[in-house]
Design an enzyme around this catalytic site. Structure first.
Site, mmCIF file in Angstrom:
data_model
loop_
_atom_site.group_PDB
_atom_site.id
_atom_site.type_symbol
_atom_site.label_atom_id
_atom_site.label_comp_id
_atom_site.label_asym_id
_atom_site.label_seq_id
_atom_site.Cartn_x
_atom_site.Cartn_y
_atom_site.Cartn_z
ATOM 1 N N SER A 49 -6.154 10.406 4.947
ATOM 2 C CA SER A 49 -6.173 10.332 3.483
ATOM 3 C C SER A 49 -4.828 9.945 2.883
ATOM 4 O O SER A 49 -4.773 9.448 1.754
ATOM 5 C CB SER A 49 -6.630 11.671 2.894
ATOM 6 O OG SER A 49 -5.790 12.727 3.336
ATOM 7 N N GLY A 101 -9.811 12.496 5.813
ATOM 8 C CA GLY A 101 -10.369 13.465 6.744
ATOM 9 C C GLY A 101 -10.225 13.099 8.205
ATOM 10 O O GLY A 101 -10.619 13.885 9.076
ATOM 11 N N ASN A 142 -4.423 16.363 9.666
ATOM 12 C CA ASN A 142 -5.744 16.983 9.799
ATOM 13 C C ASN A 142 -5.928 17.629 11.163
ATOM 14 O O ASN A 142 -6.576 18.680 11.280
ATOM 15 C CB ASN A 142 -6.839 15.942 9.552
ATOM 16 C CG ASN A 142 -6.876 15.479 8.118
ATOM 17 O OD1 ASN A 142 -6.677 16.264 7.195
ATOM 18 N ND2 ASN A 142 -7.100 14.199 7.899
ATOM 19 N N HIS A 318 -1.754 15.414 -2.500
ATOM 20 C CA HIS A 318 -1.687 14.036 -1.995
ATOM 21 C C HIS A 318 -0.786 13.214 -2.916
ATOM 22 O O HIS A 318 -0.579 13.560 -4.081
ATOM 23 C CB HIS A 318 -3.076 13.405 -1.944
ATOM 24 C CG HIS A 318 -3.892 13.853 -0.775
ATOM 25 N ND1 HIS A 318 -4.539 15.073 -0.751
ATOM 26 C CD2 HIS A 318 -4.175 13.251 0.414
ATOM 27 C CE1 HIS A 318 -5.177 15.201 0.398
ATOM 28 N NE2 HIS A 318 -4.968 14.118 1.126
#
Length: 341
Positions: A49, A101, A142, A318
């Protein structure tokens, strides 16, 4: 495909030398600088992401399952490509397969987009071609489980169903997360996850080398989230009501920064060990963290991003547009450096 004593870069150089019939053909006189390639450079962007730039709109692939990757049309690969073109360096972007993700293993395994939905995208390595000359992107957060770390430290985030992941131990209070991750089962879990990241990064970089023998690989780190002076995190950003890190305890903020710094070091080491290049964003974004007010390059955990799915979706820490531009600037500079050497 684990690491051997011969690095992928050494194998590529040896293969090229054999093809040319002489190692001398590889030599470049000291002090000479190669010109940027005259022809467009076949390039593949990969990542999670932070490469897709979750939270920035509009989003690509709105008529396909890839919509759920939340890949911004103006993500840093697109902005960096344009910056380079303005300087006479043209990239032929064969594909941008960055997807929100993504785990590191999704470089070589297909990725399920929404749990239980059956929607999947192919392994990101499938985008690499024999003629690919540049492979650029970021993975690691992640696989480390950074979202789970955040949820372990925030009761409010535990209620955010749209944010993937679960707390590491839901029975341990969020307010005690610093102690949780510095001793006992929490520390053991964190150490294990770092070992997993290190091994998976090694495999990913080697797979990129095997797929595209002549490609330069650039691993991009993550921008800094928490500043050195964490007292700045006790004030909301202009126009916001939530603190940048919501209800995460003050004493846990240095821990989050330590975890991120450790991840940055693991990524840098993995790139060096495999003969790849590294873009160190952590060391260049200390004044643009989520707690830097109007100068923040990171959207706050519960600050509304540009995305809406019937309701506004938070940034979940983010990069915003300012942060995206910093990513693009540093990545473009590294690409130019690599292509000119």
């Amino acid at each position: 495909m684990r690491k051997t004593t011969t690095t992928p870069r050494a194998r590529r150089l040896a293969a090229a030398a054999a093809a040319l019939g002489s190692c001398l053909a590889l030599a470049v006189p000291a002090g000479t600088a190669a010109a940027a390639p005259a022809d467009p450079v076949p390039t593949v962007f990969f990542g999670d992401s932070y490469t897709a730039n979750f939270g920035i709109t509009p989003v690509n692939n709105q008529d396909s399952e890839r919509l759920w990757c939340f890949q911004a049309t103006e993500n840093y690969p697109a902005v960096a490509t344009r910056r380079l073109a303005d300087k006479g360096v043209t990239l032929n972007v064969q594909s941008d397969v960055s997807c929100g993700g993504a785990l590191i293993e999704n470089f070589w395994k297909e990725q399920e987009l929404l749990p239980g939905s059956g929607m999947k995208v192919p392994a990101q390595q499938d985008a690499l071609k024999n003629d690919t000359r540049l492979v650029v992107g970021s993975m690691g957060g992640n696989t480390l489980g950074f979202n789970s770390i955040l949820k372990q430290c925030s009761a409010k985030l535990r209620d955010q169903a749209l944010m993937p992941g679960w707390p590491v131990d839901p029975d341990s209070p969020a307010g005690e997360c610093r102690d949780f991750f510095t001793s006992g089962d929490g520390k053991e879990w964190l150490d294990y996850k770092f070992e997993q990241v290190e091994g998976d990064l090694d495999e990913m970089l080697q797979r990129a080398s095997y797929r595209s023998l002549d490609a330069e690989r650039i691993l991009v780190g993550y921008p800094r989230l928490v500043p050195q002076d964490t007292t700045k995190c006790q004030a909301a950003a202009p126009g916001q009501t939530e603190l940048p890190f919501a209800d995460i305890p003050k004493d846990a903020l240095p821990l989050l920064d330590q975890v991120q710094k450790r991840l940055n070091d693991v990524m840098k080491k993995a790139a060096a060990n495999d003969g790849a290049d590294f873009v160190d964003l952590y060391d260049h974004t200390g004044s643009n963290t989520a707690c830097d007010g109007a100068n923040r390059g990171i959207g706050g955990l519960l600050e509304n991003s540009k995305l809406e799915l019937g309701q506004p979706i938070p940034w979940y820490a983010h990069p915003n547009e300012k942060g995206r531009d910093i990513q693009a600037e540093r990545v473009a500079a590294k690409i130019e450096e690599v292509l000119n050497r």
